[in-house]
Write an enzyme that holds these catalytic residues in place. Structure first.
Site, PDB file in Angstrom:
ATOM      1  N   GLU A   1       0.862  -1.173   0.000  1.00  0.00           N
ATOM      2  CA  GLU A   1       0.000   0.000   0.000  1.00  0.00           C
ATOM      3  C   GLU A   1       0.908   1.235   0.000  1.00  0.00           C
ATOM      4  OE1 GLU A   1      -3.464  -0.245   2.807  1.00  0.00           O
ATOM      5  OE2 GLU A   1      -2.396  -2.045   3.450  1.00  0.00           O
TER       6      GLU A   1
ATOM      7  N   ARG B   1       5.311 -12.699   9.790  1.00  0.00           N
ATOM      8  CA  ARG B   1       5.985 -11.461   9.449  1.00  0.00           C
ATOM      9  C   ARG B   1       7.294 -11.366  10.226  1.00  0.00           C
ATOM     10  NH1 ARG B   1       2.180  -6.744  11.144  1.00  0.00           N
ATOM     11  NH2 ARG B   1       3.921  -5.543  10.288  1.00  0.00           N
TER      12      ARG B   1
ATOM     13  N   LYS C   1       3.680   0.572  10.654  1.00  0.00           N
ATOM     14  CA  LYS C   1       3.694   1.783   9.823  1.00  0.00           C
ATOM     15  C   LYS C   1       3.135   2.976  10.592  1.00  0.00           C
ATOM     16  CE  LYS C   1       3.562   0.469   4.929  1.00  0.00           C
ATOM     17  NZ  LYS C   1       2.718   0.501   3.716  1.00  0.00           N
TER      18      LYS C   1
END
Length: 567
Positions: free
Chosen positions: A31, A257, A267
């Protein structure tokens, strides 16, 4: 193919069964709402690596469905980072916004099939009626609207007739599902916001969970690899793929992850660090962003090796950041040319060295790389050494310079300290020494030995430089754990700026991004702030791990790629 993991095992089995006709197509779908970090690097290596291993393709696709948080700055930085890591998408650069019209058509298809409806409950009502993990949700009062009414409302939503947030399009699945993601999830919302690619053409935007599987299917992706937090979203992913006429049937596969000690990867938190100016920007060398690591001096090869080493797991774990630093150190030890720099200068005057004379010493550029050759380093009567390399009253096991003691200057001569000069405050400001002319190159003809070798620069030829000494951004292994404010755990010593360092002249004209080993000090990289006549260097990593030993997966690894400085 040398690499092996459970995802590659799935691909091997699919190819053996003829699934997807033997095709392998992956994608990296960021994104564009921030800069990529080291966790994304793991995903890049995995997705592009699998495509390479199996002769397939990997697309770069921007999932740009939220215009409020997205920006072309992020798009540009992501492409730069992916290229820098060595990945290539060829002509396969896509955007979810490429498919906005098709995504809208899919919404109408679901309505026509009785599988979607327009809901005009308020956002609070939708949340309240969604239920909990222990209680089922409640059907919306709008759930049984007719197909014609839903189509009319959906088309009017697109036409901009309704205010933001007043209506949504929802999938009609099961409000009693134990998986909350299947309780009539929202597919479209009204949001008047300027999109970085489509401008103001749309006032409704698809949700990520809706756009992502459809985009995968439109690109005929075979293996849609994502992180574990999307595991509970997989039933919705499959529901959409199975209920829409799409050209592909991708399979979603989840992996753990990357989590690193002394690092935040969220983020939201990284954006907070930037916006509140706790760091200088996304590319601050203390940040775990790829651009920050590149600016600090990390190499793409080291990051790729790190990603290979930690492998692909099914369970969340936390990796010691020292392992990443080990691979950076190991890679730079092989490739970085050597140089001499003195961070905190102490003047040395060689009283028996001829006034006005200087000579060039032949110095090996990299002992690990014979092809790197040698360079000339000027030597003269007045030199600089590190302040910490001298003690007027040396403690036990301190073998460096002291009154009456002889040491070696690397690649030069043996010198002996004869006297000390102090300022009015009693601080040592200069050493008066003598050198042995017979020891040029650093060895004594009579075979006598010294216990320490010091680096140095010629005062007459030295160039002033700024050196930024970076350390870890946080003081605890898992910043922000529990209810702790991660900002309270920042390391106040994460950056020390040395403004009066002295470097050998060969380093003065180095271009930004060039990496060196400053002998006995560590690995350094020329910063982008560097200018002719005003060089700036960032410390990438020390010569050895000064933190805990590196350990991952139960396997300890020594972190010292270079012997420690003489003590």
């Amino acid at each position: 193919m040398e690499r092996a993991d459970f995802i590659r095992d799935i691909v091997i089995a699919d190819n053996a069964s003829g699934k997807h006709g033997g095709r392998v197509a992956t994608r990296f779908p960021p994104e564009p709402n921030g800069y990529l970090h080291i966790g994304h690097a793991k995903s890049i290596c995995l997705n592009f690596g699998i495509a390479q291993d199996f002769g397939g393709t990997c697309n770069l696709r921007f999932d740009d469905t939220n215009p409020v948080t997205e920006d072309t700055e992020y798009v540009d930085s992501i492409q730069e980072d992916v290229r820098w890591l060595g990945a290539s998408w060829d002509d396969r650069l896509y955007y979810a916004s490429d498919y906005f019209e098709k995504l809208y058509e899919c919404g109408e298809t679901l309505i026509n099939k009785g599988l979607a409806y327009v809901d005009d409950q308020s956002p609070d009502e939708i949340r309240q009626n969604r239920g909990t993990l222990k209680e089922p949700g409640r059907n919306s009062r709008n759930r049984e609207r007719s197909v014609d009414e839903n189509l009319d409302l959906f088309r009017r939503m697109r036409a901009g007739e309704f205010p933001d947030g007043s209506r949504v399009l929802r999938a009609k699945i099961d409000m009693g599902s134990p998986n909350i993601n299947m309780r009539d999830p929202i597919l479209y919302r009204i949001r008047r916001a300027h999109h970085h690619r489509t401008g103001d053409a749309w006032c409704i935007y698809p949700m990520y969970d809706y756009a992502h599987p459809i985009s995968d299917a439109l690109e005929r992706i075979t293996h849609s690899i994502c992180t574990l937090e999307f595991e509970d979203h997989r039933p919705l992913y499959d529901w959409l793929v199975n209920n829409l006429p799409l050209p592909g049937t991708p399979q979603q596969i989840e992996f753990a992850r990357l989590n690193l000690t002394y690092t935040v990867m969220s983020k939201r938190k990284l954006l907070q660090l930037v916006n509140e100016k706790h760091v200088t920007g996304w590319d601050d060398p203390r940040m775990p962003t790829i651009s920050g690591m590149r600016r600090r001096g990390y190499t793409a090869e080291a990051i790729r090796r790190f990603a290979d080493e930690i492998g692909v797991a099914k369970r969340e774990n936390i990796v010691d950041v020292g392992l990443l630093e080990f691979f950076v150190r190991e890679d730079l030890n092989k490739r970085a040319p050597r140089g001499m720099a003195v961070l905190r200068p102490l003047k040395v005057v060689l009283e028996n060295y001829p006034q006005g004379r200087s000579e060039d010493m032949d110095v090996v550029n990299n002992p690990e790389d014979p092809a790197a050759g040698t360079r000339k380093v000027p030597f003269s009567r007045e030199l600089y050494i590190e302040q910490e390399d001298f003690r007027e009253d040396p403690p036990k096991k301190f073998f460096r310079l002291a009154p009456g003691r002889e040491v070696r200057l690397r690649n030069a001569y043996l010198i002996t300290c004869q006297s000390v000069v102090k300022n009015a405050a009693g601080e040592v400001v200069e050493l008066r020494c003598t050198y042995d002319p017979a020891t040029r190159g650093g060895d004594a003809p009579d075979g006598r030995k010294v216990k320490a070798t010091l680096h140095w620069v010629s005062a007459a030829h030295a160039v002033n430089a700024e050196v930024r000494l970076y350390d870890r951004l946080f003081t605890v292994e898992n910043p922000g754990a529990g209810d702790t404010d991660f900002l309270t755990q920042m390391n106040p010593g994460s950056l020390e700026v040395v403004t009066d360092a002295r470097i050998e002249p060969s380093l003065a004209s180095a271009t930004p991004g060039t990496r060196y080993q400053f002998e006995r000090l560590g690995y350094f990289c020329v910063d982008t702030d560097s200018r002719p006549g005003a060089p700036v260097f960032n410390r990438t990593v020390g010569l050895r791990d000064s933190w805990a030993k590196v350990a991952t997966g139960g396997d300890a690894r020594t972190a010292a790629a270079t012997p420690p400085a003489s003590s």
